[in-house]
Each structure stands twice: as structure tokens, then as C-alpha cells.
Design a protein around this motif. Structure first.
Motif, PDB file in Angstrom:
ATOM      1  N   ALA A  24      12.495  -7.419   7.088  1.00 33.10           N
ATOM      2  CA  ALA A  24      11.486  -7.178   6.058  1.00 33.10           C
ATOM      3  C   ALA A  24      10.888  -8.490   5.565  1.00 33.10           C
ATOM      4  CB  ALA A  24      12.103  -6.402   4.899  1.00 33.10           C
ATOM      5  N   HIS A  25       9.568  -8.501   5.442  1.00 36.56           N
ATOM      6  CA  HIS A  25       8.835  -9.678   4.976  1.00 36.56           C
ATOM      7  C   HIS A  25       7.482  -9.203   4.447  1.00 36.56           C
ATOM      8  CE1 HIS A  25       7.470  -9.055   9.099  1.00 36.56           C
ATOM      9  NE2 HIS A  25       6.366  -9.722   8.791  1.00 36.56           N
ATOM     10  N   GLN A  26       6.711 -10.114   3.899  1.00 32.48           N
ATOM     11  CA  GLN A  26       5.366  -9.778   3.445  1.00 32.48           C
ATOM     12  C   GLN A  26       4.448 -10.948   3.727  1.00 32.48           C
ATOM     13  OE1 GLN A  26       6.326  -8.863  -0.618  1.00 32.48           O
ATOM     14  NE2 GLN A  26       5.764 -10.894  -1.347  1.00 32.48           N
ATOM     15  N   THR A  42       8.423  -0.192   9.009  1.00 32.28           N
ATOM     16  CA  THR A  42       8.872   0.312   7.719  1.00 32.28           C
ATOM     17  C   THR A  42       8.069  -0.401   6.639  1.00 32.28           C
ATOM     18  OG1 THR A  42      11.072   0.760   8.596  1.00 32.28           O
ATOM     19  CG2 THR A  42      10.862   0.614   6.206  1.00 32.28           C
ATOM     20  N   CYS A  43       7.307   0.372   5.872  1.00 38.68           N
ATOM     21  CA  CYS A  43       6.437  -0.158   4.822  1.00 38.68           C
ATOM     22  C   CYS A  43       6.973   0.290   3.476  1.00 38.68           C
ATOM     23  CB  CYS A  43       5.020   0.378   4.968  1.00 38.68           C
ATOM     24  SG  CYS A  43       4.334   0.257   6.601  1.00 38.68           S
ATOM     25  N   ASP A  44       7.344  -0.659   2.646  1.00 34.15           N
ATOM     26  CA  ASP A  44       7.886  -0.327   1.318  1.00 34.15           C
ATOM     27  C   ASP A  44       8.975   0.736   1.410  1.00 34.15           C
ATOM     28  OD1 ASP A  44       6.291  -2.185  -0.074  1.00 34.15           O
ATOM     29  OD2 ASP A  44       4.617  -0.772  -0.138  1.00 34.15           O
ATOM     30  N   GLY A  45       9.830   0.634   2.432  1.00 36.18           N
ATOM     31  CA  GLY A  45      10.967   1.536   2.583  1.00 36.18           C
ATOM     32  C   GLY A  45      10.705   2.809   3.357  1.00 36.18           C
ATOM     33  N   ALA A  59      -1.866  -3.420   3.386  1.00 36.69           N
ATOM     34  CA  ALA A  59      -2.514  -4.189   2.328  1.00 36.69           C
ATOM     35  C   ALA A  59      -1.732  -5.484   2.111  1.00 36.69           C
ATOM     36  CB  ALA A  59      -2.547  -3.367   1.038  1.00 36.69           C
ATOM     37  N   ARG A  60      -2.380  -6.463   1.501  1.00 34.83           N
ATOM     38  CA  ARG A  60      -1.686  -7.732   1.253  1.00 34.83           C
ATOM     39  C   ARG A  60      -0.434  -7.508   0.411  1.00 34.83           C
ATOM     40  NH1 ARG A  60      -6.962  -9.172  -1.984  1.00 34.83           N
ATOM     41  NH2 ARG A  60      -7.838  -9.848  -0.026  1.00 34.83           N
ATOM     42  N   GLN A  61       0.536  -8.322   0.694  1.00 32.31           N
ATOM     43  CA  GLN A  61       1.833  -8.325   0.003  1.00 32.31           C
ATOM     44  C   GLN A  61       2.680  -7.075   0.257  1.00 32.31           C
ATOM     45  OE1 GLN A  61       2.978 -11.046  -1.337  1.00 32.31           O
ATOM     46  NE2 GLN A  61       1.068 -12.179  -1.371  1.00 32.31           N
ATOM     47  N   THR A  62       2.308  -6.224   1.222  1.00 36.14           N
ATOM     48  CA  THR A  62       3.125  -5.054   1.547  1.00 36.14           C
ATOM     49  C   THR A  62       4.400  -5.515   2.254  1.00 36.14           C
ATOM     50  OG1 THR A  62       1.185  -3.625   1.787  1.00 36.14           O
ATOM     51  CG2 THR A  62       3.223  -2.878   2.827  1.00 36.14           C
ATOM     52  N   VAL A  63       5.534  -5.156   1.710  1.00 38.07           N
ATOM     53  CA  VAL A  63       6.808  -5.486   2.358  1.00 38.07           C
ATOM     54  C   VAL A  63       6.953  -4.580   3.574  1.00 38.07           C
ATOM     55  CG1 VAL A  63       9.317  -5.521   2.083  1.00 38.07           C
ATOM     56  CG2 VAL A  63       7.835  -6.221   0.179  1.00 38.07           C
ATOM     57  N   HIS A  64       7.206  -5.188   4.731  1.00 37.87           N
ATOM     58  CA  HIS A  64       7.313  -4.410   5.964  1.00 37.87           C
ATOM     59  C   HIS A  64       8.305  -5.051   6.933  1.00 37.87           C
ATOM     60  CE1 HIS A  64       4.293  -7.479   6.821  1.00 37.87           C
ATOM     61  NE2 HIS A  64       4.579  -7.318   8.110  1.00 37.87           N
ATOM     62  N   ALA A  65       8.894  -4.208   7.778  1.00 37.41           N
ATOM     63  CA  ALA A  65       9.786  -4.630   8.853  1.00 37.41           C
ATOM     64  C   ALA A  65       9.311  -3.921  10.110  1.00 37.41           C
ATOM     65  CB  ALA A  65      11.227  -4.253   8.531  1.00 37.41           C
ATOM     66  N   VAL A  66       9.579  -4.516  11.266  1.00 35.11           N
ATOM     67  CA  VAL A  66       9.127  -3.938  12.533  1.00 35.11           C
ATOM     68  C   VAL A  66      10.309  -3.863  13.491  1.00 35.11           C
ATOM     69  CG1 VAL A  66       7.526  -4.165  14.473  1.00 35.11           C
ATOM     70  CG2 VAL A  66       6.850  -4.992  12.205  1.00 35.11           C
ATOM     71  N   LYS A  67      10.455  -2.717  14.156  1.00 32.52           N
ATOM     72  CA  LYS A  67      11.501  -2.524  15.161  1.00 32.52           C
ATOM     73  C   LYS A  67      10.887  -1.864  16.388  1.00 32.52           C
ATOM     74  CE  LYS A  67      15.925  -0.293  16.018  1.00 32.52           C
ATOM     75  NZ  LYS A  67      17.004   0.532  15.448  1.00 32.52           N
ATOM     76  N   ALA A  68      11.242  -2.342  17.568  1.00 37.73           N
ATOM     77  CA  ALA A  68      10.761  -1.730  18.808  1.00 37.73           C
ATOM     78  C   ALA A  68      11.694  -0.580  19.188  1.00 37.73           C
ATOM     79  CB  ALA A  68      10.717  -2.758  19.931  1.00 37.73           C
ATOM     80  N   LEU A  69      11.171   0.647  19.160  1.00 40.85           N
ATOM     81  CA  LEU A  69      11.939   1.809  19.604  1.00 40.85           C
ATOM     82  C   LEU A  69      11.982   1.843  21.124  1.00 40.85           C
ATOM     83  CD1 LEU A  69      10.602   4.454  17.065  1.00 40.85           C
ATOM     84  CD2 LEU A  69      12.666   3.034  16.906  1.00 40.85           C
ATOM     85  N   GLN A  70      10.948   1.275  21.747  1.00 42.46           N
ATOM     86  CA  GLN A  70      10.853   1.022  23.188  1.00 42.46           C
ATOM     87  C   GLN A  70      10.263  -0.374  23.322  1.00 42.46           C
ATOM     88  OE1 GLN A  70       7.958   3.834  24.554  1.00 42.46           O
ATOM     89  NE2 GLN A  70       9.302   5.605  24.362  1.00 42.46           N
TER      90      GLN A  70
END
Length: 109
Positions: free
Chosen positions: A50-52, A69-72, A86-97
Motif C-alpha cells: 500500500a502506498h499513495q 486495493t483502493c482504500d481497503g 484520485a490523488r492521495q488514494t491509498v492503493h496496493a497492487v497484486k498480480a493474480l496472474q
């Protein structure tokens, strides 16, 4: 070694990598005063914590499948789908494939 970025007017290939996906790393395509664009590549199961970012972002899944995952709240992106953050949105990224995505980051607020 300095990264080579595209110059104004240069055509950039962002087609799916197909069989070349496992051997490709994330690459910055260009960066200007206002905008940064990269081809983001993740192996299956790989993730970014998670980062922004201070600017707006788009994530356009070119191939594979990503969970952002955006804001949980998890959102699934399949090839051909795009997500705006949007700016400052906390998000994480995971590759399902195994996946590649075109990521655009606005640098100016």
C-alpha cells in the motif's frame, strides 16, 4: 546507467508482451514535467505494498489480471480494463496472474 525515455512524437509499443512477459521488467516509457508513464510488469503473486501518490493515476491492464486495493476495497482488473485513482488514494497492487499494465501518473497537482 540512465534510462532511455521516449521523446516527443516517438511511437511507443505498448502491445501485450505475450510469451515475453516473464522476461520483461517494469520500464519507464517517458517522464515530463507534468506526466510519467511506465509499463508495469508483475509475475503472478508479486505485489506492491500500500502506498499513495500526490498526483492522479490511471492503471490500464494490458494483459493478465491485477487486483488493485483502493482504500481497503479490492478491485480486479482484467486485460483491457482501466482504473482511475484520485490523488492521495491509498492503493496496493497484486498480480493474480502474470500481468503488464500501462501506468500514468500526473506529477503536477
Amino acid at each position: 546507467m540512465a534510462l532511455t525515455h521516449a521523446s516527443s512524437g516517438q511511437v511507443i509499443n505498448v502491445r501485450p508482451l505475450g510469451s515475453g512477459l516473464p522476461d520483461t521488467k517494469t520500464t519507464a516509457l517517458f517522464k515530463s514535467e507534468d506526466l510519467s508513464v511506465l509499463r508495469f510488469v508483475l509475475a503472478a503473486g508479486q505485489q506492491l505494498p500500500a502506498h499513495q501518490m500526490p498526483g492522479e493515476i490511471t492503471i490500464h491492464c494490458l494483459e493478465g489480471c491485477l487486483e488493485v486495493t483502493c482504500d481497503g476495497t479490492p478491485k480486479t482488473l482484467h486485460a483491457g480494463e482501466m482504473l482511475f485513482l484520485a490523488r492521495q488514494t491509498v492503493h496496493a497492487v497484486k498480480a493474480l496472474q502474470a500481468a503488464s499494465a500501462l501506468v500514468t501518473i500526473a506529477l503536477k497537482q
